[in-house]
Design a protein around this motif. Structure first.
Motif, PDB file in Angstrom:
ATOM      1  N   GLU A 158      -0.438  -4.138   7.476  1.00 26.54           N
ATOM      2  CA  GLU A 158      -0.346  -3.546   6.143  1.00 26.54           C
ATOM      3  C   GLU A 158       0.978  -2.811   5.957  1.00 26.54           C
ATOM      4  O   GLU A 158       1.571  -2.863   4.883  1.00 26.54           O
ATOM      5  N   GLU A 200       3.002 -13.505   6.125  1.00 21.52           N
ATOM      6  CA  GLU A 200       2.346 -12.399   6.827  1.00 21.52           C
ATOM      7  C   GLU A 200       0.858 -12.726   6.927  1.00 21.52           C
ATOM      8  O   GLU A 200       0.182 -12.879   5.930  1.00 21.52           O
ATOM      9  N   LEU A 241       6.356 -12.458   2.658  1.00 18.68           N
ATOM     10  CA  LEU A 241       5.055 -11.943   2.206  1.00 18.68           C
ATOM     11  C   LEU A 241       3.955 -12.988   2.361  1.00 18.68           C
ATOM     12  O   LEU A 241       2.837 -12.671   2.769  1.00 18.68           O
ATOM     13  N   GLU A 246      10.951  -3.623  -0.415  1.00 18.51           N
ATOM     14  CA  GLU A 246      12.264  -4.281  -0.445  1.00 18.51           C
ATOM     15  C   GLU A 246      12.329  -5.278  -1.602  1.00 18.51           C
ATOM     16  O   GLU A 246      13.339  -5.385  -2.287  1.00 18.51           O
ATOM     17  N   ARG A 247      11.244  -5.986  -1.836  1.00 14.68           N
ATOM     18  CA  ARG A 247      11.188  -6.955  -2.935  1.00 14.68           C
ATOM     19  C   ARG A 247      11.371  -6.249  -4.277  1.00 14.68           C
ATOM     20  O   ARG A 247      12.063  -6.731  -5.157  1.00 14.68           O
ATOM     21  N   GLU A 248      10.757  -5.080  -4.441  1.00 15.87           N
ATOM     22  CA  GLU A 248      10.913  -4.312  -5.672  1.00 15.87           C
ATOM     23  C   GLU A 248      12.349  -3.828  -5.851  1.00 15.87           C
ATOM     24  O   GLU A 248      12.896  -3.880  -6.961  1.00 15.87           O
ATOM     25  N   ARG A 272       3.675  -5.478   5.371  1.00 17.06           N
ATOM     26  CA  ARG A 272       3.583  -6.016   4.003  1.00 17.06           C
ATOM     27  C   ARG A 272       4.119  -5.004   2.990  1.00 17.06           C
ATOM     28  O   ARG A 272       4.823  -5.363   2.054  1.00 17.06           O
ATOM     29  N   ALA A 273       3.780  -3.731   3.194  1.00 18.74           N
ATOM     30  CA  ALA A 273       4.242  -2.690   2.265  1.00 18.74           C
ATOM     31  C   ALA A 273       5.765  -2.578   2.303  1.00 18.74           C
ATOM     32  O   ALA A 273       6.409  -2.428   1.256  1.00 18.74           O
ATOM     33  N   ILE A 311       7.911  -4.964   3.106  1.00 17.67           N
ATOM     34  CA  ILE A 311       8.458  -6.152   2.453  1.00 17.67           C
ATOM     35  C   ILE A 311       8.323  -6.018   0.939  1.00 17.67           C
ATOM     36  O   ILE A 311       9.255  -6.336   0.186  1.00 17.67           O
ATOM     37  N   GLN A 312       7.187  -5.520   0.485  1.00 18.09           N
ATOM     38  CA  GLN A 312       6.963  -5.353  -0.957  1.00 18.09           C
ATOM     39  C   GLN A 312       7.942  -4.342  -1.553  1.00 18.09           C
ATOM     40  O   GLN A 312       8.478  -4.559  -2.642  1.00 18.09           O
ATOM     41  N   ASP A 367       9.735 -13.251  -0.580  1.00 19.82           N
ATOM     42  CA  ASP A 367       8.481 -13.859  -1.037  1.00 19.82           C
ATOM     43  C   ASP A 367       7.872 -14.725   0.065  1.00 19.82           C
ATOM     44  O   ASP A 367       6.659 -14.705   0.284  1.00 19.82           O
TER      45      ASP A 367
END
Length: 155
Positions: A52, A42, A39, A61-63, A55-56, A58-59, A36
């Motif tokens: 982008e 960034e 994110l 991995e977060r999911e 960020r994608a 990282i997102q 978090d």
């Protein structure tokens, strides 16, 4: 086995499982916090596509970590249903099962736990051998992977 000794074994096995889940939860929560923060930090750079993509990633991995957290919370909920102060004649969730070959703790899939020179395997009631053990009592025999196990005690 005396009732106090039986309950002590069950309590110790339970505490090992609880501690393992708590350690894994703490690790996952720390990872989520770090992701978090990544994110949030960034910032848009001159390389827009690269930003982008970062960020994608990282997102995603977060999911993934979020799904792991949900699974651990389900596992923690299953553990919370176990009453370590109760023993039953019939094998169910929370039972410690002593067989002529191995010893089991029907709780969560954790693997081998060693208590005072004795090995126990923490398994889920939904694991193949867990399903075979459920509902059995002392003296029953089960067959698993071409081996026969005699249930000597249920704690």
């Amino acid at each position: 086995m005396t009732t106090n000794l039986s309950l002590n074994i069950k309590r110790e096995l339970y505490q090992v499982c609880v501690a393992d889940i708590q350690t894994r939860l703490n690790t996952i929560k720390a990872t989520i916090f770090e992701l978090d923060q990544a994110l949030l930090s960034e910032t848009k750079s001159s390389a827009g596509d690269k930003h982008e993509t970062g960020r994608a990633m990282i997102q995603l991995e977060r999911e993934n970590v979020g799904r792991q957290l949900a699974e651990l919370e389900k596992t923690q909920h299953i553990l919370s249903k176990i009453d370590v102060n109760r023993t039953n004649q019939t094998i169910g969730l929370g039972s410690v099962v002593i067989t002529d070959k191995m010893n089991y703790f029907l709780a969560i899939s954790l693997g081998e736990i060693r208590l005072e020179h004795t090995e126990y395997y923490a398994i889920s009631p939904h694991a193949p051998i867990g399903r075979l053990l459920m509902g059995k009592t002392t003296g029953d025999t089960i067959a698993f992977r071409e081996q026969h196990f005699e249930i000597r005690a249920v704690l």
